[in-house]
Design a protein around this motif. Sequence first.
Motif, short mmCIF file in Angstrom:
data_model
loop_
_atom_site.label_atom_id
_atom_site.label_comp_id
_atom_site.label_asym_id
_atom_site.label_seq_id
_atom_site.Cartn_x
_atom_site.Cartn_y
_atom_site.Cartn_z
N LEU A 1 0.49 -1.18 0.28
CA LEU A 1 -0.01 -0.21 -0.41
C LEU A 1 0.95 1.10 -0.36
O LEU A 1 0.46 2.34 -0.81
CB LEU A 1 -0.98 0.17 1.37
N GLY A 2 1.85 1.35 0.72
CA GLY A 2 2.65 2.45 0.46
C GLY A 2 4.17 2.46 -0.77
O GLY A 2 4.84 3.11 -1.00
N VAL A 3 3.88 2.02 -1.68
CA VAL A 3 4.24 1.55 -2.26
C VAL A 3 3.65 2.45 -4.08
O VAL A 3 2.39 1.71 -4.33
CB VAL A 3 5.12 0.83 -3.55
N PRO A 4 3.26 3.35 -5.33
CA PRO A 4 2.96 3.33 -6.08
C PRO A 4 2.74 2.34 -7.00
O PRO A 4 3.78 1.83 -6.96
CB PRO A 4 3.39 5.03 -6.63
N ALA A 5 1.63 2.75 -7.86
CA ALA A 5 1.21 1.83 -8.41
C ALA A 5 2.26 2.47 -10.19
O ALA A 5 2.47 3.39 -10.03
CB ALA A 5 -0.26 2.36 -9.42
N MET A 6 2.54 1.53 -10.77
CA MET A 6 3.62 1.67 -11.54
C MET A 6 3.22 1.16 -12.72
O MET A 6 2.88 -0.08 -12.54
CB MET A 6 5.51 1.64 -10.87
N PRO A 7 3.82 1.00 -14.19
CA PRO A 7 4.08 -0.09 -15.20
C PRO A 7 4.48 -1.18 -14.41
O PRO A 7 5.27 -1.65 -13.89
CB PRO A 7 5.00 0.84 -16.31
N ARG A 8 4.44 -2.20 -15.41
CA ARG A 8 4.58 -3.51 -15.24
C ARG A 8 5.73 -3.98 -15.23
O ARG A 8 6.31 -5.63 -14.40
CB ARG A 8 3.62 -4.37 -15.64
N GLU A 9 6.77 -3.30 -16.31
CA GLU A 9 8.02 -3.97 -15.92
C GLU A 9 8.70 -3.45 -14.58
O GLU A 9 9.77 -3.91 -14.45
CB GLU A 9 9.06 -2.94 -17.39
#
Length: 479
Positions: free
Chosen positions: A300-308
């Motif tokens: 929850l403490g890490v932003p969503a990012m591209p799958r790579e």
Amino acid sequence: MRSLHCSSLVAVALVAACGPAQTSEDGRTLGDVLVEAPDAQWRYEVRVDPALARLEVDALLEEAATTTLGVDAPAEAFIEDVNVWDGRGWRSVTLQQGTFDVPECRRGCRLRYGFALAEAAAQVRDEEVAGWGQGAVLSPPSAWLLRPPDDGIPFAFAVRPARGVDFVSGVWPHARAEGVYSGDSVYLWRSPYSAFGRFERERLAVGGGVIEVAIVAGEQPLDRAATLRWIEGSAATVAEYFGRFPVPRVLVLVLPRPGQRIHGKEIGGGGASIILHVGAEASEPHFARDWVNVHEMIHLGVPAMPREHLWLTEGLATYVEPLARARRGELDVEKVWRDMMEGMVHGLPEEGDRGLDRTPTWGRTYWGGALFALVADLEIRKRTGSERSLDDALRAVVRAGGHNGVFWSIRRFLEVGDRATQTTVLTEQYDAWAGRPVMVELAALWRDLGVALEDGAVRFDDEAPLAEHRRALTAPSSL
């Protein structure tokens, strides 16, 4: 990306132009949603039948750049009876190559359609699209809210279940409209977990955040009190690590299952959600040993990012979880280092490796990411004379509004972390590791940290060069 604004006056006018309002069982209409969420340009009211067989959806879309409407694949196969108001009456629209072409939506349109919820759950069997879960149907709004592929459009939806049926969702609730969920259309793909059914619900406040717990009421009764204590304790561990709970609200959906095992996963982006499959025979000792819930909450403490960059989010959770638990006395320090020594070897590059961004194997994703975190943490501590650490970087991300409910680029994440540690460690290491294999001499690393496995036991050498850093990693938090 378009930035559009609307007023409640425009919304009401569009309702009038697009045909009569539909009334739900509680007497509310689509117009009620419009009044309560005047900032939204796409509005939906969803009605659920008692058997969870079908959703009936009324939608009002203001002008769209694209008139091709769709949902997350393969849910389009279960969208039924699509009709658009053309100014004179309802016109039927058919599915063509996975989408619905609705020219009326270019200037604003009113739609009504159905979604075969139970059939989708039975055939797709995927909790991220539609699937049964111990008597409930799990299906996020990205599976049943028809929309153009436009980003940057504010949307809102309300679900009106039949009597005896409830709806829960990890999508952010609207700030001012009770019972309405809302967000930016960029997040209307792979939306947070949501479910229809009967639930035992509890609201927990921890570290400035809210944990909305929904336990599916089925044939596998859980020890409810022990389950809630476990969830609350996991949240407290995570809040202590980050300095506060990393998201303002998260849905924790608990699906009882036979046995004792616990399994979990999370989805963010426009909200925050965790699914926990919990064995009905699990008791306090099982919960005390569990690592799954803390691991998922670290996400929850890490932003969503591209799958790579999945290796970063999974690697950080793999690395931080045992440290956070050890600092609260929930995990033996010896086990922390035993697991690291046995696990990190799986994170080393093998033949054909192309760097962390381009080698999405299990070992590189989880343990390669964890190894990245350990090496970066030690380097930050060395460069700053133990004044800064990876903890400071991750806490700064959360303070800056970075969590798994929002999308960030990896560069933004690295820059915020480096600024907090007053180093360039994260950026330098990412540039070195992302596109090519980097070998870490683990034997030398363990020797410098003063940790070894001898005759099956963990031995510590407090005279080793990095022993001070090793002890600091599991020492109680100073926050």
